[in-house]
Design an enzyme around this catalytic site. Structure first.
Site, PDB file in Angstrom:
ATOM      1  N   THR A   1       0.815  -1.217   0.000  1.00 26.55           N
ATOM      2  CA  THR A   1       0.000   0.000   0.000  1.00 26.55           C
ATOM      3  C   THR A   1       0.849   1.268   0.000  1.00 26.55           C
ATOM      4  O   THR A   1       0.321   2.371   0.009  1.00 26.55           O
ATOM      5  CB  THR A   1      -0.943   0.040   1.218  1.00 26.55           C
TER       6      THR A   1
ATOM      7  N   SER B   1       0.109  -6.070   3.684  1.00 23.68           N
ATOM      8  CA  SER B   1       0.536  -4.955   4.529  1.00 23.68           C
ATOM      9  C   SER B   1      -0.247  -4.977   5.836  1.00 23.68           C
ATOM     10  O   SER B   1      -1.239  -5.690   5.963  1.00 23.68           O
ATOM     11  CB  SER B   1       0.332  -3.611   3.823  1.00 23.68           C
TER      12      SER B   1
ATOM     13  N   LYS C   1      20.881   4.620   1.750  1.00 21.31           N
ATOM     14  CA  LYS C   1      21.338   4.725   3.146  1.00 21.31           C
ATOM     15  C   LYS C   1      21.928   3.418   3.660  1.00 21.31           C
ATOM     16  O   LYS C   1      22.541   3.385   4.745  1.00 21.31           O
ATOM     17  CB  LYS C   1      20.179   5.194   4.026  1.00 21.31           C
TER      18      LYS C   1
ATOM     19  N   LYS D   1      18.968  -1.900   6.796  1.00 23.34           N
ATOM     20  CA  LYS D   1      18.767  -2.217   5.378  1.00 23.34           C
ATOM     21  C   LYS D   1      20.011  -2.870   4.776  1.00 23.34           C
ATOM     22  O   LYS D   1      19.891  -3.725   3.891  1.00 23.34           O
ATOM     23  CB  LYS D   1      18.380  -0.957   4.604  1.00 23.34           C
TER      24      LYS D   1
ATOM     25  N   GLY E   1       8.440  12.186  -4.913  1.00 29.06           N
ATOM     26  CA  GLY E   1       7.012  12.220  -4.608  1.00 29.06           C
ATOM     27  C   GLY E   1       6.520  11.126  -3.698  1.00 29.06           C
ATOM     28  O   GLY E   1       5.327  11.075  -3.400  1.00 29.06           O
ATOM     29  N   SER E   2       7.416  10.248  -3.227  1.00 26.42           N
ATOM     30  CA  SER E   2       6.954   9.163  -2.355  1.00 26.42           C
ATOM     31  C   SER E   2       6.555   9.712  -0.989  1.00 26.42           C
ATOM     32  O   SER E   2       6.955  10.816  -0.596  1.00 26.42           O
ATOM     33  CB  SER E   2       8.051   8.110  -2.188  1.00 26.42           C
TER      34      SER E   2
ATOM     35  N   VAL F   1      11.061  14.611   0.477  1.00 28.69           N
ATOM     36  CA  VAL F   1      11.256  16.049   0.649  1.00 28.69           C
ATOM     37  C   VAL F   1      10.345  16.901  -0.233  1.00 28.69           C
ATOM     38  O   VAL F   1       9.891  17.976   0.195  1.00 28.69           O
ATOM     39  CB  VAL F   1      12.748  16.417   0.409  1.00 28.69           C
TER      40      VAL F   1
ATOM     41  N   THR G   1      18.068  21.524   6.061  1.00 26.63           N
ATOM     42  CA  THR G   1      18.945  20.885   7.042  1.00 26.63           C
ATOM     43  C   THR G   1      20.390  21.346   6.875  1.00 26.63           C
ATOM     44  O   THR G   1      21.054  21.705   7.842  1.00 26.63           O
ATOM     45  CB  THR G   1      18.878  19.356   6.911  1.00 26.63           C
TER      46      THR G   1
ATOM     47  N   GLU H   1      21.439  11.599   9.718  1.00 28.24           N
ATOM     48  CA  GLU H   1      21.459  12.030   8.317  1.00 28.24           C
ATOM     49  C   GLU H   1      22.881  12.242   7.816  1.00 28.24           C
ATOM     50  O   GLU H   1      23.782  12.596   8.579  1.00 28.24           O
ATOM     51  CB  GLU H   1      20.675  13.336   8.145  1.00 28.24           C
TER      52      GLU H   1
END
Length: 347
Positions: A16, A41, A134, A146, A177-178, A182, A198, A260
């Site tokens: 989803t 999900s 990351k 991950k 756009g997820s 940002v 930031t 970050e």
């Protein structure tokens, strides 16, 4: 091999989410005779909302399966009769993972193990796990979990025995756009007249949802088992995103959040010994592949990268300009974006 998902059964964990929904849309568009598409999900509200768009009458192949990747028994039940699995479920917010480390570990590492074993215990033949930039030289818990997940999926090819299943990984940067990314954040913040920055030097890789889907389907189609696929994609500077979205807004430097990086990597110099250029993508191969390396190189016309090669968002050769970003925002995030800019007399 030419990928054909018609008459196949597919399961998407975290289905989803933004990428899961984009995958669903592509699968029904390109493979209208797909046998079954299971959206797995734990968020019943998101499943309810998604089911309004993909109702069982118009899309008889779709199934909505409430479950958590922490629950191996539930996963195994959901994977009965499944051919392909795309593992997209994860805790992904860096600062939330820093504050809730045990929860992140249970989902991102324990969940990865559960997916692997559920696949091995059923008839699944191909698995693609989604990773992140990351995970490369991680400095935060999310990235570390991950990276561990990546290692688990790569190593799963060594414990499958005579099972013909293939596990692979796709690693990419920020998906434009997820949810939680940002650009939607800045689009919402612009109403307040300022944007929090930031670090003025911060850069990120950028990939569209469509290109992310392309990469997943490429891995399903082409993986020999154990590869980590990395796309060749452009970078952007965070301050250019801010200028593209709200050039008149004040920019407030708020400092880097816990965990970050200023720049992201997808391939380190240490990875270069195992990295090959496949044309559209790079691939990091397993230390000990269970297939013939020379045959792989010949089949894909793979070129080994130079020793010491790294792929970093701050030293990338391809960059998006402010104008590029505005075009992409209109295309991939907000179709009304140009009208909004024009209403404010921004060219």
């Amino acid at each position: 091999m030419q990928l054909d998902l018609n008459n196949k059964s597919i399961l998407i964990t975290g289905g989803t989410g933004s990428l899961g929904k984009a995958l669903t849309q592509r699968i029904f568009k390109d493979f209208p005779k797909v046998k079954r598409l299971v959206i797995f999900s734990r968020d019943e509200q998101k499943q309810f909302q998604m089911a309004q768009e993909y109702n069982g009458k118009a899309y008889p192949a779709i199934r909505f399966f409430i479950g958590d990747v922490r629950d191996r028994e539930r996963l195994t039940r959901a994977m009965k009769g499944i051919d392909y699995v795309i593992h997209a479920a994860a805790m992904k917010h860096v600062h939330i993972a820093e504050y809730n480390p045990s929860e992140c570990i249970k989902t991102n590492i324990g969940g990865a193990e559960n997916v692997i074993y559920a696949c091995l215990e059923t008839t699944v033949s191909r698995v693609v796990a989604l990773s992140t930039d990351k995970a490369c030289a991680p400095i935060n818990l999310y990235g570390a979990t991950k990276l561990t997940s990546d290692k688990l999926f790569v190593a799963a090819n060594n414990i499958k025995g005579s099972n013909p299943i293939k596990f692979s990984v796709v690693r990419y940067g920020n998906v434009m756009g997820s949810n939680g990314s940002v650009i939607p954040f800045f689009l919402n913040k612009r109403k307040e007249g300022y944007l929090p920055i930031t670090d003025p030097n911060m850069t990120r890789f950028n990939i569209s949802l469509e290109d992310g889907v392309d990469m997943i389907l490429h891995a399903l189609d082409n993986a020999w088992g154990g590869e980590i696929f990395v796309p060749k994609i452009p970078s952007y500077k965070l301050i250019q995103v801010a200028e593209a979205i709200a050039p008149a807004a004040e920019q407030k430097i708020v400092g880097i959040r816990p965990g970050e990086k200023v720049h992201e990597e997808m391939i380190t110099a240490s990875d270069s010994f195992l990295t090959y250029d496949l044309g559209k993508y790079y691939t990091i191969l397993p230390n000990v592949p269970n297939w013939n390396l020379e045959e792989f190189i010949k089949y894909f016309k793979a070129q080994k990268v130079e020793q010491g090669f790294s792929y970093n968002s701050g030293t990338n050769e391809e960059w998006l300009s402010v104008a590029d970003l505005r075009k992409l925002i209109k295309k991939h995030v907000d179709p009304t974006f140009n009208a909004l800019m024009q209403s404010e007399r921004i060219n």
